[in-house]
Enzyme design. Structure first.
Site, mmCIF file in Angstrom:
data_model
loop_
_atom_site.group_PDB
_atom_site.id
_atom_site.type_symbol
_atom_site.label_atom_id
_atom_site.label_comp_id
_atom_site.label_asym_id
_atom_site.label_seq_id
_atom_site.Cartn_x
_atom_site.Cartn_y
_atom_site.Cartn_z
ATOM 1 N N ASP A 1 48.546 37.639 68.130
ATOM 2 C CA ASP A 1 47.844 37.572 66.837
ATOM 3 C C ASP A 1 47.352 36.175 66.569
ATOM 4 O OD1 ASP A 1 48.320 40.116 66.488
ATOM 5 O OD2 ASP A 1 49.962 39.886 65.043
ATOM 6 N N ASP B 1 44.192 35.119 68.297
ATOM 7 C CA ASP B 1 42.983 35.718 67.732
ATOM 8 C C ASP B 1 42.628 35.073 66.405
ATOM 9 O OD1 ASP B 1 42.877 37.376 69.831
ATOM 10 O OD2 ASP B 1 43.818 39.079 68.826
#
Ligand code: PRP
Ligand code: URA
Length: 213
Positions: A202, A205
Protein backbone atom coordinates in the site's frame (compact mmCIF):
# COMPACT_ATOMS: atom_id res chain seq x y z
CA UNK A 1 9.95 16.48 6.02
CA UNK A 2 9.54 16.15 2.29
CA UNK A 3 9.66 12.72 0.67
CA UNK A 4 10.52 12.40 -2.99
CA UNK A 5 10.04 8.94 -4.50
CA UNK A 6 11.62 8.64 -7.93
CA UNK A 7 8.95 8.16 -10.53
CA UNK A 8 10.94 6.96 -13.51
CA UNK A 9 10.81 3.67 -15.42
CA UNK A 10 14.61 3.47 -15.75
CA UNK A 11 15.00 3.71 -11.99
CA UNK A 12 12.39 1.01 -11.40
CA UNK A 13 14.11 -1.21 -13.97
CA UNK A 14 17.53 -0.74 -12.38
CA UNK A 15 16.16 -1.40 -8.87
CA UNK A 16 14.65 -4.66 -10.13
CA UNK A 17 17.96 -5.85 -11.59
CA UNK A 18 19.74 -4.73 -8.40
CA UNK A 19 17.43 -6.94 -6.32
CA UNK A 20 17.94 -10.03 -8.46
CA UNK A 21 20.00 -12.48 -6.44
CA UNK A 22 21.67 -13.65 -9.69
CA UNK A 23 23.09 -10.18 -10.38
CA UNK A 24 26.89 -10.42 -10.10
CA UNK A 25 28.73 -8.01 -7.79
CA UNK A 26 30.33 -5.88 -10.56
CA UNK A 27 26.89 -5.29 -12.12
CA UNK A 28 25.42 -4.58 -8.69
CA UNK A 29 28.05 -1.92 -8.05
CA UNK A 30 27.50 -0.37 -11.46
CA UNK A 31 23.75 -0.24 -10.88
CA UNK A 32 24.16 1.43 -7.49
CA UNK A 33 26.39 4.00 -9.14
CA UNK A 34 23.91 4.67 -11.94
CA UNK A 35 20.95 4.88 -9.56
CA UNK A 36 22.74 7.34 -7.31
CA UNK A 37 23.59 9.57 -10.25
CA UNK A 38 19.94 9.59 -11.33
CA UNK A 39 18.74 10.30 -7.77
CA UNK A 40 21.44 12.93 -7.26
CA UNK A 41 20.07 14.87 -10.21
CA UNK A 42 16.76 15.17 -8.35
CA UNK A 43 18.30 15.61 -4.89
CA UNK A 44 20.42 18.57 -6.07
CA UNK A 45 17.53 20.41 -7.74
CA UNK A 46 17.82 23.13 -5.06
CA UNK A 47 21.58 23.19 -4.70
CA UNK A 48 22.63 26.76 -3.92
CA UNK A 49 24.20 28.65 -6.81
CA UNK A 50 25.52 32.14 -7.49
CA UNK A 51 25.95 34.14 -10.64
CA UNK A 52 29.41 34.38 -12.16
CA UNK A 53 31.08 35.88 -15.19
CA UNK A 54 32.45 33.56 -17.84
CA UNK A 55 34.64 34.41 -20.84
CA UNK A 56 33.41 32.51 -23.88
CA UNK A 57 35.27 32.54 -27.22
CA UNK A 58 32.85 35.25 -28.42
CA UNK A 59 32.17 37.44 -25.43
CA UNK A 60 31.81 37.44 -21.68
CA UNK A 61 28.48 36.44 -20.23
CA UNK A 62 26.82 35.69 -16.93
CA UNK A 63 26.69 32.06 -15.82
CA UNK A 64 25.95 30.02 -12.74
CA UNK A 65 28.23 28.25 -10.30
CA UNK A 66 27.72 26.30 -7.11
CA UNK A 67 27.78 28.72 -4.18
CA UNK A 68 30.24 28.75 -1.30
CA UNK A 69 30.41 27.05 1.10
CA UNK A 70 30.43 23.95 -1.10
CA UNK A 71 27.87 21.25 -0.28
CA UNK A 72 28.95 18.49 2.08
CA UNK A 73 28.33 14.89 1.07
CA UNK A 74 28.28 12.38 3.93
CA UNK A 75 28.22 8.65 3.20
CA UNK A 76 26.99 6.61 6.15
CA UNK A 77 29.55 3.83 6.50
CA UNK A 78 29.90 1.30 5.30
CA UNK A 79 27.23 0.78 2.66
CA UNK A 80 26.90 4.49 1.91
CA UNK A 81 30.46 4.49 0.55
CA UNK A 82 29.20 2.66 -2.54
CA UNK A 83 27.11 5.74 -3.34
CA UNK A 84 29.86 8.33 -2.99
CA UNK A 85 31.26 8.27 -6.53
CA UNK A 86 27.80 8.67 -8.04
CA UNK A 87 27.21 11.80 -5.93
CA UNK A 88 30.60 13.42 -6.40
CA UNK A 89 30.40 12.87 -10.15
CA UNK A 90 27.56 15.40 -10.21
CA UNK A 91 29.06 17.77 -7.64
CA UNK A 92 32.85 17.38 -7.92
CA UNK A 93 33.42 20.54 -5.88
CA UNK A 94 31.57 19.09 -2.86
CA UNK A 95 33.43 18.28 0.32
CA UNK A 96 33.08 14.88 1.93
CA UNK A 97 32.49 13.99 5.58
CA UNK A 98 32.06 10.54 7.05
CA UNK A 99 29.74 9.00 9.61
CA UNK A 100 30.35 5.46 10.82
CA UNK A 101 27.07 4.03 12.08
CA UNK A 102 26.35 0.42 12.80
CA UNK A 103 22.91 -0.96 13.45
CA UNK A 104 22.91 -3.18 16.53
CA UNK A 105 21.14 -6.19 15.08
CA UNK A 106 19.57 -7.08 18.49
CA UNK A 107 18.18 -3.72 19.55
CA UNK A 108 18.09 -2.21 16.01
CA UNK A 109 19.55 0.98 17.54
CA UNK A 110 22.23 2.88 15.65
CA UNK A 111 25.69 2.84 17.24
CA UNK A 112 28.19 5.54 16.21
CA UNK A 113 31.80 4.41 15.74
CA UNK A 114 33.14 7.30 13.64
CA UNK A 115 32.24 10.93 13.19
CA UNK A 116 34.26 12.99 10.75
CA UNK A 117 31.96 15.93 10.15
CA UNK A 118 33.14 19.56 10.14
CA UNK A 119 32.38 21.21 13.51
CA UNK A 120 30.39 24.02 11.93
CA UNK A 121 27.81 23.25 9.27
CA UNK A 122 26.12 26.65 9.36
CA UNK A 123 25.05 27.59 5.85
CA UNK A 124 26.19 24.25 4.39
CA UNK A 125 23.89 22.08 2.33
CA UNK A 126 24.33 18.54 3.59
CA UNK A 127 23.65 15.38 1.58
CA UNK A 128 23.47 12.17 3.63
CA UNK A 129 23.77 9.02 1.55
CA UNK A 130 22.87 5.48 2.61
CA UNK A 131 21.30 2.77 0.44
CA UNK A 132 18.88 1.43 3.09
CA UNK A 133 16.37 3.32 5.23
CA UNK A 134 14.94 0.46 7.33
CA UNK A 135 13.87 1.38 10.91
CA UNK A 136 15.28 4.85 10.29
CA UNK A 137 17.48 4.73 13.41
CA UNK A 138 20.71 5.27 11.46
CA UNK A 139 19.34 8.09 9.32
CA UNK A 140 17.81 9.90 12.30
CA UNK A 141 21.14 9.71 14.13
CA UNK A 142 22.94 11.09 11.06
CA UNK A 143 20.43 13.92 10.63
CA UNK A 144 20.80 14.83 14.33
CA UNK A 145 24.60 15.09 13.95
CA UNK A 146 24.11 17.47 11.03
CA UNK A 147 21.49 19.58 12.83
CA UNK A 148 23.50 19.89 16.05
CA UNK A 149 26.38 21.35 13.99
CA UNK A 150 24.09 24.06 12.62
CA UNK A 151 22.94 22.58 9.30
CA UNK A 152 19.45 23.68 8.27
CA UNK A 153 19.38 22.23 4.79
CA UNK A 154 19.68 18.44 4.85
CA UNK A 155 18.86 16.07 2.00
CA UNK A 156 19.01 12.30 2.41
CA UNK A 157 19.49 10.07 -0.61
CA UNK A 158 18.56 6.39 -0.18
CA UNK A 159 17.89 3.59 -2.62
CA UNK A 160 15.27 1.60 -0.71
CA UNK A 161 13.08 2.71 2.19
CA UNK A 162 10.53 1.06 4.46
CA UNK A 163 7.38 3.02 5.34
CA UNK A 164 8.18 2.50 9.05
CA UNK A 165 11.59 4.15 8.62
CA UNK A 166 10.13 7.11 6.75
CA UNK A 167 7.58 7.58 9.55
CA UNK A 168 10.32 7.37 12.16
CA UNK A 169 12.31 10.12 10.46
CA UNK A 170 9.20 12.28 10.10
CA UNK A 171 8.09 11.85 13.75
CA UNK A 172 11.61 12.28 15.16
CA UNK A 173 12.15 15.54 13.31
CA UNK A 174 8.71 17.06 13.83
CA UNK A 175 8.90 20.76 13.01
CA UNK A 176 12.56 21.07 13.98
CA UNK A 177 13.99 20.92 10.49
CA UNK A 178 13.02 20.86 6.89
CA UNK A 179 14.65 17.65 5.69
CA UNK A 180 14.22 16.16 2.24
CA UNK A 181 14.40 12.40 1.66
CA UNK A 182 14.92 11.23 -1.92
CA UNK A 183 14.46 7.49 -2.52
CA UNK A 184 14.35 5.19 -5.54
CA UNK A 185 11.59 3.04 -4.07
CA UNK A 186 9.43 2.70 -0.96
CA UNK A 187 9.04 -0.97 -0.15
CA UNK A 188 6.25 -2.88 1.55
CA UNK A 189 7.25 -3.06 5.21
CA UNK A 190 9.86 -4.20 7.71
CA UNK A 191 9.96 -7.84 8.72
CA UNK A 192 10.22 -9.06 12.33
CA UNK A 193 14.01 -8.58 12.38
CA UNK A 194 13.92 -5.07 10.93
CA UNK A 195 14.82 -5.89 7.32
CA UNK A 196 13.06 -4.26 4.43
CA UNK A 197 10.62 -6.60 2.69
CA UNK A 198 10.57 -5.95 -1.08
CA UNK A 199 7.34 -5.14 -2.85
CA UNK A 200 5.25 -2.06 -3.35
CA UNK A 201 2.39 -2.79 -0.95
CA UNK A 202 0.00 0.00 0.00
CA UNK A 203 2.72 2.40 1.00
CA UNK A 204 4.52 2.11 -2.31
CA UNK A 205 1.35 2.90 -4.20
CA UNK A 206 0.46 5.75 -1.90
CA UNK A 207 3.90 7.29 -1.63
CA UNK A 208 4.69 8.13 -5.21
CA UNK A 209 6.02 11.42 -6.53
CA UNK A 210 6.62 14.21 -4.03
CA UNK A 211 4.82 14.07 -0.72
CA UNK A 212 4.98 16.55 2.15
CA UNK A 213 4.79 14.54 5.35
C1 PRP B 1 22.61 -0.68 7.12
C2 PRP B 1 22.27 0.44 6.16
C3 PRP B 1 21.84 1.55 7.06
C4 PRP B 1 21.17 0.82 8.20
C5 PRP B 1 19.68 0.87 7.99
O1 PRP B 1 23.88 -0.47 7.63
O2 PRP B 1 23.33 0.79 5.30
O3 PRP B 1 22.91 2.35 7.54
O4 PRP B 1 21.60 -0.54 8.12
O5 PRP B 1 19.02 0.36 9.09
P1 PRP B 1 18.15 1.26 10.05
O6 PRP B 1 17.32 2.17 9.17
O7 PRP B 1 17.30 0.23 10.75
O8 PRP B 1 19.04 2.00 10.99
P2 PRP B 1 24.53 -1.46 8.72
O9 PRP B 1 24.22 -0.99 10.11
O10 PRP B 1 24.15 -2.86 8.38
O11 PRP B 1 26.07 -1.21 8.54
P3 PRP B 1 27.02 -1.51 7.30
O12 PRP B 1 26.66 -0.52 6.20
O13 PRP B 1 28.38 -1.24 7.87
O14 PRP B 1 26.83 -2.92 6.88
N1 URA C 1 20.48 -3.70 6.23
C1 URA C 1 20.03 -4.29 5.11
O1 URA C 1 20.83 -4.77 4.29
N2 URA C 1 18.70 -4.35 4.90
C2 URA C 1 17.81 -3.82 5.75
O2 URA C 1 16.61 -3.90 5.50
C3 URA C 1 18.31 -3.21 6.92
C4 URA C 1 19.64 -3.15 7.14
Amino acid sequence: MQLHVADHPLIRHKVTVLRDKRTPSPTFRLLVDELVTLLAYEATRHVRVTECEVETPLTSTTGTKIADPAPLIVPILRAGLGMLDGMTRLIPSAEVGFLGLKRDEETLEAVTYANRLPEDLTGRQVFLIDPMLATGGSLVAAIEYALERGATDVTCVCLLAAPEGIDHVRVSLGDRADVKVVVAQVDERLNEVGYIVPGLGDAGDRLYGIVDL
